[in-house]
Design an enzyme around this catalytic site. Structure first.
Site, short mmCIF file in Angstrom:
data_model
loop_
_atom_site.label_atom_id
_atom_site.label_comp_id
_atom_site.label_asym_id
_atom_site.label_seq_id
_atom_site.Cartn_x
_atom_site.Cartn_y
_atom_site.Cartn_z
N SER A 98 11.21 13.29 26.97
CA SER A 98 12.31 14.09 27.53
C SER A 98 12.86 15.06 26.49
O SER A 98 13.08 16.24 26.79
CB SER A 98 13.45 13.18 28.02
OG SER A 98 13.06 12.46 29.16
N PHE A 136 19.75 21.83 28.31
CA PHE A 136 19.68 22.66 29.52
C PHE A 136 20.79 22.23 30.46
O PHE A 136 20.82 21.09 30.91
CB PHE A 136 18.30 22.43 30.15
CG PHE A 136 18.03 23.13 31.46
CD1 PHE A 136 17.60 24.45 31.48
CD2 PHE A 136 18.11 22.44 32.66
CE1 PHE A 136 17.28 25.08 32.68
CE2 PHE A 136 17.80 23.06 33.87
CZ PHE A 136 17.38 24.38 33.88
N SER A 145 21.03 17.57 43.43
CA SER A 145 19.90 18.11 44.18
C SER A 145 20.19 19.48 44.78
O SER A 145 19.28 20.18 45.21
CB SER A 145 19.49 17.14 45.30
OG SER A 145 19.00 15.93 44.75
N ARG A 251 8.67 20.04 35.17
CA ARG A 251 8.07 19.08 36.11
C ARG A 251 6.56 18.96 35.89
O ARG A 251 5.99 17.87 36.04
CB ARG A 251 8.37 19.51 37.55
CG ARG A 251 9.83 19.37 37.94
CD ARG A 251 10.15 20.18 39.19
NE ARG A 251 11.53 19.96 39.63
CZ ARG A 251 12.12 20.67 40.59
NH1 ARG A 251 11.46 21.66 41.19
NH2 ARG A 251 13.36 20.40 40.94
N LEU A 346 2.15 -9.96 33.10
CA LEU A 346 2.55 -10.57 31.84
C LEU A 346 3.57 -11.69 32.02
O LEU A 346 3.95 -12.34 31.04
CB LEU A 346 3.13 -9.51 30.89
CG LEU A 346 2.12 -8.86 29.93
CD1 LEU A 346 1.10 -8.03 30.69
CD2 LEU A 346 2.81 -8.04 28.87
N GLU A 371 15.05 15.93 37.47
CA GLU A 371 14.29 17.16 37.71
C GLU A 371 13.64 17.16 39.10
O GLU A 371 12.48 17.50 39.26
CB GLU A 371 13.28 17.38 36.59
CG GLU A 371 13.99 17.63 35.26
CD GLU A 371 13.07 17.99 34.14
OE1 GLU A 371 12.01 18.59 34.41
OE2 GLU A 371 13.40 17.68 32.98
N THR A 373 14.47 14.64 42.68
CA THR A 373 14.27 13.24 43.04
C THR A 373 12.96 13.06 43.81
O THR A 373 12.37 14.01 44.32
CB THR A 373 15.42 12.72 43.91
OG1 THR A 373 15.36 13.36 45.20
CG2 THR A 373 16.77 12.99 43.27
#
Length: 393
Positions: A98, A136, A145, A251, A346, A371, A373
């Site tokens: 990120s 940003f 959104s 993205r 595991l 970025e 959903t």
């Protein structure tokens, strides 16, 4: 501290589709992750701290703006190289990726594409080395959104702009030197402004108590009558399409990065399945565990092919926003499902910091939301194939 034994799966010989430069870039990033990230990342995730000492190394492996032209401090690499670097970094940790992809696609990209020559020369070389870290500012407390409804705004005061508003869920915000901020002018048109740390009225409080992306610094951007010099205005694109163009690049990087997280979970589960003995034999010899592993490698291979093709389209300037949305949505969902299945394989060990799987799973719960959903990307594909937007009234 466990050694990093990761071996990348390549079931369909996708390396045959890569150039020697692609493989060199990937191996450099992979070796750096094994040396600098894997040994420390569990500790930093546990204490919810970003390991700032890796910033210089991220710059050295091309983690900051690898596709930015050489004259601005970038490596001048293609889009597949960018993707491979993101894949390797996220194999280490989504939070580190990120930091890298925000710097590359959401800070350097808009300055390169939407800025003027003076802005490019002032900021890009320092961002490329990590001397400057950027963030940003698009998402707001009440507008995620639907970024077009933002209320952050600026007014023309003659010799400067006066910026007011707030942004939240901003990666890198707590220690960023600059922020590329999207705000509305007095006519309601969205523009980009470069806000620098130290400007009066600009603060970046950190977001605490996260269960996800714990090794990444997240915060808010608060603008209280911030005077922004006019030379910090990005002149070459406006409207919502400007920040969305940055998100296309980010993205795309996420689509590659998620494969890295999935690979790490698969590789861990495969190794464990061969070593863990129950009822007198390795659990990898049982049908249900083989089913899990077979489905994992199938989904990883499909994602690799999807993303490689998208990289070719990006290199040719042909990739659409909808195509990028499909890859981001598919690959992150693929990765989170693999993380969940690997964690089950595991058993109790899967929830501990001795293995990377639970950390990947928690991180991916953020990646599947940010970025765009999971649901919004589904609707972008739906709108693309029908021509009817379902998320607008």
């Amino acid at each position: 501290m466990k050694p990093d034994l990761f071996q990348a799966p390549d079931y369909y010989n996708l390396d045959d589709l890569l150039t020697d430069e692609h493989k060199l870039v990937r191996e450099s990033a992979r070796a750096w992750v094994k040396r600098e990230v894997s040994p420390i990342i569990e500790e930093y995730a546990q204490k919810a701290e970003f390991p700032k000492q890796i910033i210089k190394g991220l710059g050295e492996i091309g983690g900051f703006g690898p596709y930015i032209p050489v004259e601005y401090g970038g490596a001048g690499l293609d889009q597949i190289s960018y993707g491979l670097i993101m894949q390797e970094i996220e194999r280490g940790d989504s939070g580190v990726r990120s930091t890298s992809s925000v710097q590359s696609s959401l800070v350097m990209y808009p300055i390169w594409k939407y800025g003027n020559e003076e802005q490019r020369m002032k900021y890009l070389p320092k961002l490329a080395t990590g001397e400057y870290i950027g963030c940003f500012g698009l998402t707001e407390p009440d507008h995620g959104s639907d970024p077009g409804s933002m209320i952050t705004n600026f007014k023309d005061m003659g010799d400067h702009y006066l910026l007011n508003g707030a942004k939240m869920w901003i990666s890198n915000a707590p220690f960023a030197d600059i922020a590329v901020v999207w705000a509305k002018n007095e006519e309601g048109r969205i523009h980009g402004l470069i806000v620098e740390r130290g400007m009066e009225g600009f603060t970046t409080p950190e977001t605490h108590n996260k269960w996800s992306l714990r090794a990444s610094a997240t915060g808010e951007l608060i603008f209280d009558n911030v005077k922004v010099p006019k030379e910090n205005f990005l002149p070459n694109k406006s409207g919502l399409g400007a920040p969305l163009g940055c998100l296309d690049s980010a993205r795309y990087g996420i689509a590659w990065g998620a494969i890295g997280a999935a690979m790490d979970c698969y590789d861990t589960a495969l190794r464990y399945a061969k070593e863990r003995i129950q009822f007198g034999k390795p659990i990898g010899g049982t049908q249900l565990q083989q089913k899990k592993l077979a489905e994992m490698i199938t989904e990883i291979t499909k994602a690799q092919l999807l993303t490689w093709r998208l990289g070719v389209l990006r290199n040719e300037g042909k990739a659409t926003t909808a195509q990028i949305s499909m890859a981001k949505r598919n690959n992150v969902n693929m990765a989170i499902e693999i993380a969940r299945e690997a964690r089950q394989m595991l058993g109790g060990m899967g929830i501990t910091g001795e293995y990377s799987i639970m950390r990947h799973m928690m991180n991916l719960e953020s990646v599947i939301t940010y970025e765009g959903t999971h649901d919004i990307h589904l609707l972008i594909t739906g709108m693309d194939v029908t021509g009817i937007p379902a998320f607008k009234s």
